[in-house]
Scaffold this motif. Structure first.
Motif, PDB file in Angstrom:
ATOM      1  N   LEU A  62       0.497  18.280  -6.269  1.00 48.06           N
ATOM      2  CA  LEU A  62      -0.014  17.332  -7.242  1.00 48.06           C
ATOM      3  C   LEU A  62       0.359  15.896  -6.853  1.00 48.06           C
ATOM      4  N   ALA A  63       1.561  15.718  -6.308  1.00 49.45           N
ATOM      5  CA  ALA A  63       1.957  14.390  -5.826  1.00 49.45           C
ATOM      6  C   ALA A  63       1.013  13.924  -4.724  1.00 49.45           C
ATOM      7  N   ASP A  78       0.827  -1.193   0.000  1.00 51.03           N
ATOM      8  CA  ASP A  78       0.000   0.000   0.000  1.00 51.03           C
ATOM      9  C   ASP A  78       0.874   1.261   0.000  1.00 51.03           C
ATOM     10  N   LEU A  79       1.899   1.272   0.835  1.00 47.57           N
ATOM     11  CA  LEU A  79       2.820   2.414   0.868  1.00 47.57           C
ATOM     12  C   LEU A  79       3.536   2.552  -0.469  1.00 47.57           C
ATOM     13  N   MET A  80       3.865   1.415  -1.083  1.00 49.24           N
ATOM     14  CA  MET A  80       4.492   1.451  -2.408  1.00 49.24           C
ATOM     15  C   MET A  80       3.547   2.080  -3.444  1.00 49.24           C
ATOM     16  N   GLY A  81       2.288   1.699  -3.370  1.00 49.18           N
ATOM     17  CA  GLY A  81       1.307   2.271  -4.297  1.00 49.18           C
ATOM     18  C   GLY A  81       1.234   3.784  -4.151  1.00 49.18           C
ATOM     19  N   VAL A  82       1.210   4.248  -2.895  1.00 50.16           N
ATOM     20  CA  VAL A  82       1.191   5.683  -2.624  1.00 50.16           C
ATOM     21  C   VAL A  82       2.421   6.359  -3.222  1.00 50.16           C
ATOM     22  N   ALA A  83       3.588   5.722  -3.054  1.00 47.36           N
ATOM     23  CA  ALA A  83       4.827   6.303  -3.574  1.00 47.36           C
ATOM     24  C   ALA A  83       4.773   6.407  -5.100  1.00 47.36           C
ATOM     25  N   VAL A  84       4.311   5.355  -5.754  1.00 45.20           N
ATOM     26  CA  VAL A  84       4.263   5.360  -7.215  1.00 45.20           C
ATOM     27  C   VAL A  84       3.349   6.469  -7.730  1.00 45.20           C
ATOM     28  N   PHE A  85       2.188   6.616  -7.102  1.00 46.35           N
ATOM     29  CA  PHE A  85       1.271   7.659  -7.551  1.00 46.35           C
ATOM     30  C   PHE A  85       1.846   9.056  -7.262  1.00 46.35           C
ATOM     31  N   TRP A  92       4.255  11.169   4.961  1.00 49.63           N
ATOM     32  CA  TRP A  92       5.722  11.198   4.978  1.00 49.63           C
ATOM     33  C   TRP A  92       6.302  10.477   3.769  1.00 49.63           C
ATOM     34  N   VAL A  93       5.698   9.346   3.405  1.00 49.87           N
ATOM     35  CA  VAL A  93       6.170   8.622   2.215  1.00 49.87           C
ATOM     36  C   VAL A  93       5.995   9.489   0.975  1.00 49.87           C
ATOM     37  N   ILE A  94       4.859  10.194   0.901  1.00 47.82           N
ATOM     38  CA  ILE A  94       4.621  11.071  -0.251  1.00 47.82           C
ATOM     39  C   ILE A  94       5.666  12.182  -0.299  1.00 47.82           C
TER      40      ILE A  94
END
Lengths: 210, 210, 210
Positions: free
Chosen positions: A37-38, A9-16, A68-70
């Motif tokens: 925008l990120a 889930d955190l990876m998905g957030v990072a990719v988007f 924080w991940v974003i």
């Protein structure tokens, strides 16, 4: 298992978040616009899901690790964009993974609130594709989702499979991975073979409706 | 009576779904874009109403008949659009009926939460016209609501009448039908005689505000 | 003290309502469009804040004085716009004050729900700048916030200062006024010396993502 899902889930957030920064760069925004925008791209879909289902606190208010991940991903991408060419294919693959994850987990969240297949498909698709829609709106573009490319279609197909195999008796856990693979596979195939849905023909007589 | 209202409500949803498909066709979207646009147009206004008033579950999450009506109507409209000319006037009449229904029922829902005439007018108008605003935004257009055409004005006029006649002592049930007729009548008159509100003159000196 | 804050809050709403009417005039809308744009600009940011934090009733549903102030201000501005030139600088000053107020009070509301500095900054900035983003979207423009001008940056800087001086031991009340002054001062300085954040360079290879 839950831990794996959380990391995914955190990876998905990072990719988007990365895709939001790239859209901001394309639109000539400054680095703050890129951060904004990120953020909306990464949390937009899940925020819609939580608001519509009345889940409070919203996932990123409850767990500050998401913002924080974003922030970290966006800053790294902003630096990267200044020095290196766009990663192209790698990003498309990562994005398809993000879509798959968000769509199927979104569907699972919807199921906990209301048992209706149509609503599960709607909320799941919105969770997967909603962030990109807001990103496109803020960049001044008609959401690409609405213009084709088999993006939401991949999400809908995968969620439908996830539901169908459960009706057929498969345990939920297996259905989860099948659905995930289906969204990802459909999206990758659509990119590889340039799949498109047929366009509607415009209505003959002009009809304007305020 | 309640049953009649429910059927009228589903009709309103269907009419707005049709207008979403037609907007998608005009914008050259594919059939999935048409489904998405039909859904947001049909449930957008009521969703804003429920979110702002904190009513959960949202009406279409509680009653899955709404999404099913949208799906059926949108698919039928997509097929229709491929073969026949746009229905023109019939649709404008149906749309005015949808606006009237959503505006007055939206006003009634607002009244159950908070007794303030201004908020009743705001929430009712938003319920009636909100779906169309989201449809226009997603199609890449400045919402026609903001550009004139006496659309929101008809809703505001009808809701105001609905409130005034109750102050004057009329029972709520009669006020409901008067308000409905007023919104519908105002909108039809505006189409027939091309009513417009005066445009603002632009401010002399340019003022830019980020 | 609380009374002063409430009056300042109503002033902030009034200022943003004015900026909505001016944007509507610039876009050639009619007076109803101006009312709508005034409302979303004035209550948009606070509405996002309340929805995301799950605070019901929403501030303007709870206290109808907010919509009345918007209505009165918008009507007065519509009349004014017909007769006199745009107030220019005075409005920029008032707008900076509105931004400062909404950003810091938004941050304070976020703190009551969740103690995370990043979320406080996000929600405060959204409260201050969110209404303007919706105003720009509805006017058919890429939000100026995303295109530079040190607007959200001023809010972020001021909220960060508000948080930091509290960590350093200053009482909350003093931190409030320091934060307020910082947002206002940063925004005014940005206007005076035309501050801008650096733009991102566009990514070398085109990357399209639906």
């Amino acid at each position: 298992m839950t831990r794996v899902l959380y990391v995914l889930d955190l990876m998905g957030v990072a990719v988007f978040a990365i895709s939001g920064v790239l859209a901001a760069a394309q639109a000539g925004m400054d680095w703050l616009g890129a951060l904004v925008l990120a953020s909306v791209t990464a949390i937009g879909g899940g925020t819609m899901r939580d608001l519509l289902l009345g889940r409070h606190p919203i996932f990123w208010v409850r767990d500050a690790r998401y913002p924080w991940v974003i922030l970290a991903t966006a800053v790294a991408t902003i630096v990267y964009v200044h020095h290196l060419p766009s990663p192209g294919l790698a990003l498309l693959v990562a994005d398809a993974l993000g879509l798959a994850l968000f769509a199927i987990t979104g569907a699972q969240v919807a199921e906990t609130v209301r048992h209706s297949p149509l609503i599960t498909v709607m909320v799941g698709t919105m969770t997967g594709a909603g962030g990109g829609v807001i990103r496109d709106l803020l960049s001044g573009q008609v959401p690409l989702l609405l213009r084709g490319g088999f993006y939401a279609s991949a999400a809908i197909g995968g969620i439908a499979l996830y539901l169908l195999v459960q009706v057929a008796g498969l345990p939920r856990r297996h259905a989860f991975f099948l659905g995930l693979a289906a969204v990802f596979g459909l999206r990758m195939a659509a990119i590889a073979w340039d799949w498109h849905l047929p366009a509607l023909t415009p209505p003959r007589s002009q009809w304007s409706h305020p």
